[in-house]
Design a protein around this motif. Structure first.
Motif, PDB file in Angstrom:
ATOM      1  N   MET A  62      93.157  29.773  41.136  1.00 37.26           N
ATOM      2  CA  MET A  62      91.897  29.243  40.421  1.00 37.26           C
ATOM      3  C   MET A  62      91.022  29.766  41.202  1.00 37.26           C
ATOM      4  O   MET A  62      90.940  27.984  42.450  1.00 37.26           O
ATOM      5  CB  MET A  62      92.298  27.980  40.178  1.00 37.26           C
ATOM      6  N   HIS A  63      89.510  30.266  41.332  1.00 40.14           N
ATOM      7  CA  HIS A  63      88.949  30.453  42.116  1.00 40.14           C
ATOM      8  C   HIS A  63      87.604  30.041  40.836  1.00 40.14           C
ATOM      9  O   HIS A  63      87.944  30.498  40.050  1.00 40.14           O
ATOM     10  CB  HIS A  63      88.463  31.215  42.703  1.00 40.14           C
ATOM     11  N   LYS A  71      91.919  38.401  43.713  1.00 37.01           N
ATOM     12  CA  LYS A  71      91.880  38.274  44.621  1.00 37.01           C
ATOM     13  C   LYS A  71      92.704  37.826  46.198  1.00 37.01           C
ATOM     14  O   LYS A  71      93.848  37.989  46.598  1.00 37.01           O
ATOM     15  CB  LYS A  71      90.580  38.374  45.924  1.00 37.01           C
ATOM     16  N   HIS A  72      92.624  36.630  45.426  1.00 33.96           N
ATOM     17  CA  HIS A  72      93.281  35.552  46.643  1.00 33.96           C
ATOM     18  C   HIS A  72      94.607  35.214  45.544  1.00 33.96           C
ATOM     19  O   HIS A  72      95.475  34.481  46.622  1.00 33.96           O
ATOM     20  CB  HIS A  72      92.163  34.175  46.424  1.00 33.96           C
ATOM     21  N   LEU A 117      93.206  40.239  56.051  1.00 37.64           N
ATOM     22  CA  LEU A 117      94.440  39.562  55.274  1.00 37.64           C
ATOM     23  C   LEU A 117      93.628  38.807  54.535  1.00 37.64           C
ATOM     24  O   LEU A 117      94.779  38.127  53.486  1.00 37.64           O
ATOM     25  CB  LEU A 117      95.396  39.321  56.259  1.00 37.64           C
ATOM     26  N   GLY A 118      92.471  37.884  55.151  1.00 40.08           N
ATOM     27  CA  GLY A 118      92.210  36.758  53.876  1.00 40.08           C
ATOM     28  C   GLY A 118      92.604  36.485  53.396  1.00 40.08           C
ATOM     29  O   GLY A 118      93.858  35.320  54.620  1.00 40.08           O
ATOM     30  N   THR A 119      93.091  35.077  52.078  1.00 41.83           N
ATOM     31  CA  THR A 119      94.161  34.328  52.443  1.00 41.83           C
ATOM     32  C   THR A 119      95.813  34.563  53.000  1.00 41.83           C
ATOM     33  O   THR A 119      96.027  33.370  53.110  1.00 41.83           O
ATOM     34  CB  THR A 119      94.262  34.051  50.849  1.00 41.83           C
ATOM     35  N   PHE A 158      95.598  33.006  36.997  1.00 41.26           N
ATOM     36  CA  PHE A 158      94.289  34.204  36.445  1.00 41.26           C
ATOM     37  C   PHE A 158      94.403  34.595  35.093  1.00 41.26           C
ATOM     38  O   PHE A 158      93.234  34.063  34.590  1.00 41.26           O
ATOM     39  CB  PHE A 158      94.950  35.862  37.494  1.00 41.26           C
ATOM     40  N   ALA A 159      95.138  34.353  34.487  1.00 39.45           N
ATOM     41  CA  ALA A 159      94.998  34.188  33.296  1.00 39.45           C
ATOM     42  C   ALA A 159      93.877  33.339  32.257  1.00 39.45           C
ATOM     43  O   ALA A 159      92.975  33.587  31.340  1.00 39.45           O
ATOM     44  CB  ALA A 159      97.135  34.477  32.401  1.00 39.45           C
TER      45      ALA A 159
END
Length: 365
Positions: A62-63, A71-72, A117-119, A158-159
């Motif tokens: 959740m962002h 992405k995360h 790599l990010g998160t 995401f949904a």
């Protein structure tokens, strides 16, 4: 002892924090976590024994933007896979001892330093540690359940974020632009006033205001960037984000205007306070220069204000014409001063900056 100063600071902070957008985001996150927990027992095989990882997956996905959620969430799953693989490699040669724990955490942090790599970099040592310590004799079943429940939670998060009022952060652009317009016009007006005062002028705060101008310009840049990110993969963007190309163009204009205002500030500050710098403005030019600065400030006040619903927007063309006349008059005054062998380089530099500002705003009028 009175606590009123504390409350005076706390209440505005709470008001700025508990916004409509924040409340909606909190409600969506809570709903996603609850739905993931409800679905967790239906996962196949040993995954049903680890339901607590499902709401965790929803939480990490959740962002504030839909694109960031995807992405995360995917990066988190990548980190889990890398961490689990590393933990299995360690468990083949060592039991879960203090040395093994130190190894997997150290290697996880080291691998997490790889670029892009990010998160995922945050989850590699966490996943490896969980598999090593909690998996015990059932590392395969634990790993399967861990990944599956997290993946389900990420999908649910995401949904929910994509279907329930997916956020479009467009509302912050107009206030940021208005704040920067005010900062730029105030700067020009303060300098216009300084040109009419005896030097050194009584009002000199404008000379050190470069950082403030940079900060308000950065606020515009941030608002436009967040709005641009929020339109990606957002089903609402087709209907409501048609203004974004104009905002991106406006951002470029803001950056150019800021550069010119800061350049004028540097030149005039040098004229007033740097005696040996060779920057001089003839006395015969000062009054005309002040009027030109005032007229350009008026144009900035009206620029894009029609999009914010400002009643003053209708006379922008009139303001532009007046600014052109004032700057042209400044050019004539500079030419006349130059014929008398006066130094006009500083005044000519300021006039050129104002001409460029007028040109920039005229292209968007």
């Amino acid at each position: 002892m009175s606590h009123s100063p504390v409350w005076q600071r706390l209440i505005p902070a709470l008001r700025n924090t508990v916004t409509r957008q924040r409340l909606l985001f909190a409600a969506k996150t809570a709903a996603a976590a609850g739905l993931a927990w409800y679905l967790a027992p239906f996962m196949p095989g040993p995954a049903a024994s680890y339901p607590y990882y499902a709401p965790l997956g929803a939480l990490v996905s959740m962002h504030p933007t839909v694109a960031a959620s995807a992405k995360h969430g995917l990066q988190s799953l990548l980190g889990l896979a890398l961490g689990i693989g590393m933990a299995f490699a360690v468990t083949t040669v060592a039991a879960p001892t203090a040395f093994a724990v130190a190894c997997v955490v150290g290697l996880g942090v080291l691998i997490g330093g790889l670029p892009r790599l990010g998160t995922a970099s945050e989850w590699i040592p966490v996943a490896a540690l969980f598999v090593l310590v909690l998996g015990d004799s059932n590392a395969e079943g634990f790993s399967f359940g861990y990944v599956l429940q997290m993946a389900m939670g990420v999908a649910v998060g995401f949904a929910v974020n994509w279907t329930v009022f997916p956020p479009l952060h467009l509302e912050g652009i107009d206030p940021a632009l208005a704040g920067h317009r005010r900062a730029l016009s105030r700067q020009l007006r303060d300098m216009a006033t300084a040109m009419q005062e005896s030097w050194p002028p009584d009002h000199e705060a404008w000379a050190g205001r470069s950082g403030e101008l940079s900060a308000t310009a950065a606020a515009v840049r941030t608002a436009v960037h967040e709005a641009e990110l929020s339109t990606k993969a957002n089903p609402r963007s087709r209907r409501r984000a048609g203004r974004l190309p104009g905002d991106l163009k406006g951002l470029r204009t803001v950056e150019r205007l800021t550069f010119h205002v800061q350049d004028i500030t540097d030149v005039l500050a040098s004229v007033i306070w740097e005696k040996g710098a060779g920057t001089v403005i003839p006395d015969s030019v000062l009054s005309t220069l002040s009027g030109a600065l005032e007229s350009v400030a008026a144009v900035i006040d009206g620029w894009r204000s029609d999009e914010a619903g400002n009643d003053e927007a209708g006379d922008l063309e009139k303001r532009l014409d007046e600014a052109r006349e004032r700057v042209a008059a400044l050019g004539d005054a500079i030419t006349e001063a130059a014929t008398g062998q006066a130094s006009v380089n500083a005044a000519a530099s300021v006039a050129m900056s104002m001409r460029r500002m007028i040109t920039v705003m005229s292209s968007q009028a």
